[in-house]
Design a protein around this motif. Structure first.
Motif, short mmCIF file in Angstrom:
data_model
loop_
_atom_site.label_atom_id
_atom_site.label_comp_id
_atom_site.label_asym_id
_atom_site.label_seq_id
_atom_site.Cartn_x
_atom_site.Cartn_y
_atom_site.Cartn_z
N TRP A 191 -9.55 15.25 -5.82
CA TRP A 191 -10.83 15.54 -5.16
C TRP A 191 -11.95 15.43 -6.18
O TRP A 191 -12.05 16.26 -7.08
N ARG A 230 -1.03 5.92 -5.37
CA ARG A 230 0.22 6.71 -5.31
C ARG A 230 1.19 6.17 -4.27
O ARG A 230 2.33 6.65 -4.21
N THR A 280 -14.26 9.60 0.91
CA THR A 280 -15.13 8.92 -0.07
C THR A 280 -16.45 9.70 -0.23
O THR A 280 -16.89 9.94 -1.36
N SER A 320 -5.76 5.05 4.67
CA SER A 320 -6.30 4.23 3.58
C SER A 320 -5.29 4.09 2.44
O SER A 320 -5.24 3.05 1.79
C1 DP6 Z 1 -7.86 15.13 0.34
O1 DP6 Z 1 -7.94 8.47 -1.60
O2 DP6 Z 1 -8.76 8.97 0.73
O3 DP6 Z 1 -6.35 13.33 0.75
O4 DP6 Z 1 -10.63 6.96 -2.87
O5 DP6 Z 1 -12.48 7.54 -1.35
O6 DP6 Z 1 -10.44 6.38 -0.44
P1 DP6 Z 1 -11.01 7.35 -1.47
O7 DP6 Z 1 -10.39 8.77 -1.16
P2 DP6 Z 1 -8.92 9.16 -0.75
O8 DP6 Z 1 -8.93 10.73 -1.08
C2 DP6 Z 1 -7.82 11.52 -0.81
C3 DP6 Z 1 -8.23 12.95 -0.71
C4 DP6 Z 1 -7.16 13.90 -0.25
C5 DP6 Z 1 -6.30 14.41 -1.41
C6 DP6 Z 1 -5.27 13.46 -1.95
O9 DP6 Z 1 -4.68 12.67 -1.19
O10 DP6 Z 1 -4.99 13.57 -3.16
#
Ligand code: DP6
Length: 325
Positions: free
Chosen positions: A18, A143, A191, A106
């Motif tokens: 985050w 990941r 994002t 995503s």
């Molecule tokens: C809360 O990878 O969806 O799921 O890089 O902007 O596409 P962008 O963001 P993203 O963020 C994931 C945030 C989360 C926590 C996590 O999966 O680690």
């Protein structure tokens, strides 16, 4: 050039990503750790074609334009640059999980795209290179390239910010029972959320403590220690939501049903049932448990007011090339 098809799974973070130290490169403020979700996937076919004037994107049978296409073209541009070619591509993508079910597509989408696009362009990249490329599309997508239990080391540059497997999928038979409490599209996507993380006075403390949480979580996974995993996973999720709720503008993702699920999970654990919760940038609650308890947990979740459905996933493998269908 021949079309190439790749498949990737979404992942659920145990230690969350985050906030970015670099939004353009998607260099995260802290390292994170996740498990791939078997059974759920994005399957993407990429074909570079000399006759195409522009990139084309079709998701679940619908042609997509605007920001989503631009984000795909941005990744295709990176691939074209590396392969020294300039053909536009047709990208056909399908998710087997419901759109708007609050499961981030995503991650699986950009992992599958990174793999299919590089191969279609004639590049045979290593897992590390693919993970770095996937990261540019969506941070958590890096990941979904390696399999099983995966750590994304934050790194300090484009070169050293990538994910690797700390244990394969068959290391520990865990399941994720996803309690769907809202199928609505989230108001603020991740994002935009990453971009305002720093406005919360709690973010600095969350980031500073991240290496400790990563160490505890990694050890819990390697030792298959569910109790330790449960306490660190819930703490990490709660810390991220504390940051979200105290950023400006404030982001409140939990709904009353989300809180009801979290309370139930805590009480089940007090009564000896191994289960713990984690929540991403949405209202749905991911409940982790040993695979053998998943059926029981899923049926208990379905009885909670406001839970509309439960999806269950086991630990998934890496992104892979599949035969064109
Ligand atoms: C809360 O990878 O969806 O799921 O890089 O902007 O596409 P962008 O963001 P993203 O963020 C994931 C945030 C989360 C926590 C996590 O999966 O680690």
């Amino acid at each position: 050039m021949e079309p190439v098809t790749a498949l990737a799974h979404p992942n659920i973070a145990f230690i969350k990503y985050w906030g970015n130290r670099d939004d353009e490169l998607r260099l995260p403020s802290n390292g994170s750790l996740s498990m791939n979700l078997d059974g759920l996937f994005t399957r993407t076919t990429v074909s570079f074609q000399p006759s195409l004037p522009l990139d084309e994107l079709i998701i679940n049978g619908h042609e997509i334009t605007g920001p989503a296409l631009e984000r795909v073209s941005f990744m295709l541009d990176l691939v074209r640059g590396a392969a020294k070619m300039n053909q536009r591509a047709e990208v056909i993508s399908e998710n087997n999980f419901p759109a708007g079910a609050g499961i981030a597509s995503s991650a699986s989408a950009f992992a599958a795209l990174a793999l299919a696009a590089t191969r279609a362009a004639g590049l045979d990249w290593s897992e590390r290179e693919l993970s770095r490329l996937a990261r540019r599309g969506s941070g958590s997508a890096c990941r979904s390239i390696p399999g099983g239990f995966v750590e994304w080391q934050a790194g300090t540059s484009d070169e050293d910010s990538f994910a690797f497997s700390i244990a394969p999928a068959d290391h520990w038979a865990l399941a994720d029972c996803i309690a769907i409490v809202s199928a609505a599209h989230k108001k603020t996507g991740s994002t935009e959320g990453h971009a305002i993380a720093e406005t919360s006075p709690l973010q600095a403390a969350r980031v500073a403590d991240a290496p400790r949480r990563l160490d505890l979580c990694r050890a819990a996974i390697l030792n298959r220690d569910f109790d330790s995993l449960a306490s660190i996973v819930e703490l990490d999720s709660d810390m991220m939501h504390a940051v979200m709720m105290t950023s400006s503008p404030a982001l409140h993702y939990w709904q009353s049903a989300s809180i009801a699920v979290m309370e139930s999970v805590r009480s089940w654990r007090r009564d000896g049932t191994p289960a713990c919760y984690t929540v991403d940038a949405g209202a749905n609650v991911h409940v982790l448990c040993p695979e053998n308890d998943a059926q029981e947990i899923a049926s208990r979740l379905r009885e909670i007011d406001g839970v509309k459905d439960v999806l269950t996933a086991r630990v998934g493998g890496p992104a892979e090339i599949v035969e064109n269908s």
